[in-house]
Scaffold this motif. Structure first.
Motif, PDB file in Angstrom:
ATOM      1  N   VAL A 128       0.804  -1.061   0.078  1.00 42.13           N
ATOM      2  CA  VAL A 128       0.025   0.032   0.068  1.00 42.13           C
ATOM      3  C   VAL A 128       1.020   1.355   0.028  1.00 42.13           C
ATOM      4  N   SER A 129       0.264   2.480  -0.213  1.00 37.43           N
ATOM      5  CA  SER A 129       1.111   3.642  -0.109  1.00 37.43           C
ATOM      6  C   SER A 129      -0.026   4.637   0.506  1.00 37.43           C
ATOM      7  N   ASN A 130       0.532   5.609   1.332  1.00 40.96           N
ATOM      8  CA  ASN A 130       0.015   6.640   2.157  1.00 40.96           C
ATOM      9  C   ASN A 130      -1.125   6.211   2.969  1.00 40.96           C
ATOM     10  N   PHE A 131      -0.736   5.156   3.678  1.00 39.15           N
ATOM     11  CA  PHE A 131      -1.686   4.362   4.635  1.00 39.15           C
ATOM     12  C   PHE A 131      -1.275   4.815   5.957  1.00 39.15           C
ATOM     13  N   THR A 132      -2.261   5.193   6.680  1.00 37.10           N
ATOM     14  CA  THR A 132      -2.009   5.570   8.132  1.00 37.10           C
ATOM     15  C   THR A 132      -2.104   4.386   9.119  1.00 37.10           C
ATOM     16  N   VAL A 133      -1.668   4.723  10.387  1.00 36.79           N
ATOM     17  CA  VAL A 133      -1.990   3.176  11.248  1.00 36.79           C
ATOM     18  C   VAL A 133      -3.147   2.768  11.052  1.00 36.79           C
ATOM     19  N   ALA A 134      -4.327   3.478  11.357  1.00 43.78           N
ATOM     20  CA  ALA A 134      -5.525   2.805  11.316  1.00 43.78           C
ATOM     21  C   ALA A 134      -5.747   1.980  10.123  1.00 43.78           C
ATOM     22  N   LEU A 135      -5.352   2.730   8.819  1.00 41.05           N
ATOM     23  CA  LEU A 135      -5.522   2.136   7.763  1.00 41.05           C
ATOM     24  C   LEU A 135      -4.919   0.849   7.488  1.00 41.05           C
ATOM     25  N   LEU A 136      -3.538   0.813   8.011  1.00 40.39           N
ATOM     26  CA  LEU A 136      -2.779  -0.319   8.122  1.00 40.39           C
ATOM     27  C   LEU A 136      -3.460  -1.575   8.702  1.00 40.39           C
ATOM     28  N   GLN A 137      -3.656  -1.142   9.970  1.00 37.72           N
ATOM     29  CA  GLN A 137      -4.281  -2.067  10.882  1.00 37.72           C
ATOM     30  C   GLN A 137      -5.487  -2.821  10.128  1.00 37.72           C
ATOM     31  N   ASN A 138      -6.357  -1.923   9.506  1.00 34.76           N
ATOM     32  CA  ASN A 138      -7.576  -2.622   8.542  1.00 34.76           C
ATOM     33  C   ASN A 138      -7.175  -3.509   7.465  1.00 34.76           C
ATOM     34  N   ILE A 155       8.642  10.387   3.692  1.00 34.84           N
ATOM     35  CA  ILE A 155       9.054  10.584   4.832  1.00 34.84           C
ATOM     36  C   ILE A 155      10.493  11.577   4.462  1.00 34.84           C
ATOM     37  N   HIS A 156      10.553  12.555   5.128  1.00 29.48           N
ATOM     38  CA  HIS A 156      11.815  13.366   4.956  1.00 29.48           C
ATOM     39  C   HIS A 156      12.323  13.932   6.310  1.00 29.48           C
ATOM     40  N   PRO A 157      13.276  14.538   6.251  1.00 20.81           N
ATOM     41  CA  PRO A 157      13.990  15.167   7.595  1.00 20.81           C
ATOM     42  C   PRO A 157      13.112  16.267   8.293  1.00 20.81           C
ATOM     43  N   TYR A 158      11.859  16.879   7.347  1.00 25.23           N
ATOM     44  CA  TYR A 158      10.882  17.819   8.135  1.00 25.23           C
ATOM     45  C   TYR A 158       9.738  17.146   8.200  1.00 25.23           C
ATOM     46  N   LEU A 159       9.417  15.788   7.736  1.00 28.87           N
ATOM     47  CA  LEU A 159       8.147  15.075   8.177  1.00 28.87           C
ATOM     48  C   LEU A 159       8.549  13.719   8.293  1.00 28.87           C
ATOM     49  N   GLN A 160       8.984  13.405   9.580  1.00 25.40           N
ATOM     50  CA  GLN A 160       9.413  12.375   9.838  1.00 25.40           C
ATOM     51  C   GLN A 160       8.540  11.131  10.248  1.00 25.40           C
ATOM     52  N   ASN A 161       7.224  11.290  10.178  1.00 21.59           N
ATOM     53  CA  ASN A 161       6.369  10.499  10.375  1.00 21.59           C
ATOM     54  C   ASN A 161       6.647   9.561  11.502  1.00 21.59           C
ATOM     55  N   GLY A 253       6.577  17.748  11.324  1.00 27.05           N
ATOM     56  CA  GLY A 253       5.441  17.336  11.339  1.00 27.05           C
ATOM     57  C   GLY A 253       4.573  17.608  10.137  1.00 27.05           C
ATOM     58  N   GLY A 254       3.267  17.600  10.406  1.00 31.90           N
ATOM     59  CA  GLY A 254       2.320  17.774   9.067  1.00 31.90           C
ATOM     60  C   GLY A 254       2.408  19.087   8.523  1.00 31.90           C
ATOM     61  N   ALA A 255       3.074  20.132   9.000  1.00 30.22           N
ATOM     62  CA  ALA A 255       3.063  21.452   8.613  1.00 30.22           C
ATOM     63  C   ALA A 255       3.838  21.402   7.375  1.00 30.22           C
ATOM     64  N   GLU A 256       4.815  20.250   7.216  1.00 29.44           N
ATOM     65  CA  GLU A 256       5.825  20.369   6.019  1.00 29.44           C
ATOM     66  C   GLU A 256       5.450  19.023   5.232  1.00 29.44           C
ATOM     67  N   ARG A 257       4.279  18.795   5.105  1.00 27.85           N
ATOM     68  CA  ARG A 257       3.635  17.669   4.260  1.00 27.85           C
ATOM     69  C   ARG A 257       3.546  18.247   2.803  1.00 27.85           C
ATOM     70  N   LEU A 258       4.185  17.531   1.819  1.00 27.63           N
ATOM     71  CA  LEU A 258       4.127  17.953   0.563  1.00 27.63           C
ATOM     72  C   LEU A 258       3.238  17.290  -0.262  1.00 27.63           C
ATOM     73  N   VAL A 264      -8.056  12.131  -2.158  1.00 26.62           N
ATOM     74  CA  VAL A 264      -7.624  10.671  -2.018  1.00 26.62           C
ATOM     75  C   VAL A 264      -6.892  10.529  -0.622  1.00 26.62           C
ATOM     76  N   ALA A 265      -6.395  11.540  -0.117  1.00 23.28           N
ATOM     77  CA  ALA A 265      -5.684  11.600   1.129  1.00 23.28           C
ATOM     78  C   ALA A 265      -6.480  11.011   2.366  1.00 23.28           C
ATOM     79  N   PRO A 266      -5.867  10.549   3.385  1.00 20.33           N
ATOM     80  CA  PRO A 266      -6.522  10.082   4.774  1.00 20.33           C
ATOM     81  C   PRO A 266      -6.329  11.142   5.815  1.00 20.33           C
ATOM     82  N   ASP A 267      -7.177  10.922   6.818  1.00 19.04           N
ATOM     83  CA  ASP A 267      -6.813  11.817   7.914  1.00 19.04           C
ATOM     84  C   ASP A 267      -5.312  11.415   8.582  1.00 19.04           C
ATOM     85  N   TRP A 268      -4.285  12.101   8.348  1.00 16.11           N
ATOM     86  CA  TRP A 268      -2.914  11.655   8.627  1.00 16.11           C
ATOM     87  C   TRP A 268      -2.791  11.386  10.142  1.00 16.11           C
ATOM     88  N   ASP A 269      -1.918  10.574  10.420  1.00 12.42           N
ATOM     89  CA  ASP A 269      -1.544  10.384  11.884  1.00 12.42           C
ATOM     90  C   ASP A 269      -0.895  11.728  12.466  1.00 12.42           C
TER      91      ASP A 269
END
Length: 269
Positions: A128-138, A155-161, A253-258, A264-269
């Protein structure tokens, strides 16, 4: 089969640009190529692969199913078309590109169809791609014993997820980092520059080494042969605990999400 730790990304590369990039990458030693139905470049990549002389057994090819093809009556057929465009009889890894939580097709349908494509031999591994914790569990519940080979995420130095990374590590789930260089932002960062100078490297190599050292796969893209070659030198770098700690401080964190397409995006962790 396991996901290679280093490969070539082809996002936004089309026509002769993607052909040149893939050709140069293969010539300097890349053997893993990442594409997607939504990139519109599978056919061009297939042309280069056919002309390259590189044995199919040496290659690791990844593609991704686009949301328009998630329904059970489309997914397998669309992957068969991708395989034909790439000029092979199967790909090594196929991912669900985006979870598309607001879309008409539920995970139960598209993940079951993806597993069916694997059973038919169109892809050796699935993920998968762009899956959150909850989506991965599902996804794990839906797929049962079928292994998720990777979750490809920004994942990059400014968004370490970190929330996702900690979950993945605890569950033994592999992550692939995309946009590891933050679209070039790392090149002008004083912290990255200082670490690079210490290692006689450049900031791009440091960012890639940072991701690799955490166990992630990386798929940097470039249209320049010298950059493609340079990026591979990240495989030789070993960063110190101090280096890693300094890069940890860059996380915003999310402030640097590109990458965050609303449809199509989820509610990010």
């Amino acid at each position: 089969m396991t996901v290679p730790n280093f490969g070539l990304g082809t996002f936004r590369l089309k026509d002769d640009v993607v052909k040149d990039s893939v050709r140069n990458a293969l010539e300097v030693g890349y053997r893993a190529i990442d594409t997607a139905q939504g990139y519109g470049n599978e056919g061009e990549i297939g042309e280069v692969l056919a002309q390259s002389g590189v044995s199919r057994s040496e290659l690791y090819l990844t593609t991704k199913i686009k949301p328009d093809n998630y329904s059970a009556d489309k997914l397998v057929a669309s992957l068969r078309e991708s395989v034909e465009k790439l000029g092979v009889d199967h790909v090594d890894l196929t991912l669900i590109h985006w979870p598309a939580p607001k879309g008409p097709v539920r995970p139960e349908e598209y993940l079951t169809a993806l597993a069916d494509a694997q059973q038919q031999g169109l892809t050796k591994e699935i993920g998968v791609s762009n899956f959150t914790v909850a989506l991965l569990q599902n996804a794990k519940e839906i797929l049962g014993d079928t292994q998720i080979a990777t979750n490809q995420v920004e994942i990059h130095p400014y968004l370490q997820n970190r929330t996702l990374a900690e979950f993945a590590r605890a569950e033994g789930l592999h992550l692939t980092s995309y946009m590891t260089l933050a679209v070039g932002k790392v090149m002008d960062d004083p912290v990255m520059q200082a670490i690079a100078e210490k290692h006689s490297a450049n900031p791009a190599q440091i960012a890639l080494a940072w991701a690799l050292q955490q166990g992630y796969s990386v798929i940097p893209s470039s249209t320049k042969r010298d950059h493609l070659e340079s990026n591979m030198k990240a495989l030789e770098l070993i960063l110190s605990d101090e280096d890693m700690a300094q890069i940890a401080t860059l996380d915003k964190g999310g402030a640097e999400r590109l990458a965050n397409p609303a449809s199509v995006a989820p509610d990010w962790d």
